[in-house]
Design a protein around this motif. Sequence first.
Motif, PDB file in Angstrom:
ATOM      1  N   THR A 189      -0.093   2.464   9.896  1.00  0.00           N
ATOM      2  CA  THR A 189       0.296   2.992   8.590  1.00  0.00           C
ATOM      3  C   THR A 189      -0.867   3.701   7.918  1.00  0.00           C
ATOM      4  O   THR A 189      -2.032   3.359   8.131  1.00  0.00           O
ATOM      5  CB  THR A 189       0.809   1.863   7.671  1.00  0.00           C
ATOM      6  N   ASP A 205       5.606   7.527   5.425  1.00  0.00           N
ATOM      7  CA  ASP A 205       4.550   6.536   5.278  1.00  0.00           C
ATOM      8  C   ASP A 205       3.393   7.054   4.431  1.00  0.00           C
ATOM      9  O   ASP A 205       2.855   8.133   4.688  1.00  0.00           O
ATOM     10  CB  ASP A 205       4.050   6.161   6.679  1.00  0.00           C
ATOM     11  N   SER A 213      -1.563  -1.801   9.606  1.00  0.00           N
ATOM     12  CA  SER A 213      -0.518  -2.233   8.684  1.00  0.00           C
ATOM     13  C   SER A 213      -0.885  -3.543   8.011  1.00  0.00           C
ATOM     14  O   SER A 213      -1.878  -4.175   8.313  1.00  0.00           O
ATOM     15  CB  SER A 213       0.790  -2.405   9.463  1.00  0.00           C
TER      16      SER A 213
END
Length: 250
Positions: A193, A213, A4
């Motif tokens: 992510t 996502d 992320s």
Amino acid sequence: MSESHGGGEFKFKATLREGGGSAFATYRNLCYGKASLGYVLKAELIVLLTSGLPGGLGLWLRQKLYPLLFRKTGRRVVFGRNLTLRHAHKITLGDGVVIDDNAVLDAKGEDNEGIAVGNGVYVGRNTIVYCKNGNIRLGDGVNISSNCQIFSSNEVEIGSGTVIAAFTYILSGGQYDVHDRATPFAEQSGMVTRGPTRIGANNWLGAGVVVVDGAKTGEHCVIGAGAVVTGEIPAHRLAVGVPARVMKEI
């Protein structure tokens, strides 16, 4: 899956425990992060006196005092009752923004930019817009209905003129490492992510849509109620279903 925003090093639970572990330190880290004690006291006083104040007087006082809490606030911004504001010093609001009653704006994180809201944006009642060391950008004229959730531990971008119906859920990040058998999901950061989530300009997302996502839509798309967008929807398309599939060009 990639890490992320911020390299995946941000540990929210650890951050809450900073400052000696007292109840006040935990509360301060959750709601204000690294903001100064003076800012914290000012914000607490403003919220105490005006957050739940009804009627025109409440609207007027919040319009005058709440801008002191934000990074930047445009003209004619309307703040509803009983808002939850966290890390507001990392939130920018454009001109003519309306934040309806009971909404949540939460820009928490260690090194993120936070939340940027364009001109003429409407955030509906009970809607939650929140970060976990990610960023969220809402373009001009975005209209978010009631009871929606927008979450980012990476990047969420919603293009100008987009309408988002009630109970929609949009996220970037929030995934867990399913291959790590040694660490329970509840003990993982939930920050993994696949990349930014982007909603194009002039989209219409029907009620109950989920945009997962890393998913993307082009400009002028219509996503039918209850659809789950898992990949990329090209511009000028109608998509429906689980997962969402293109039905026709519009």
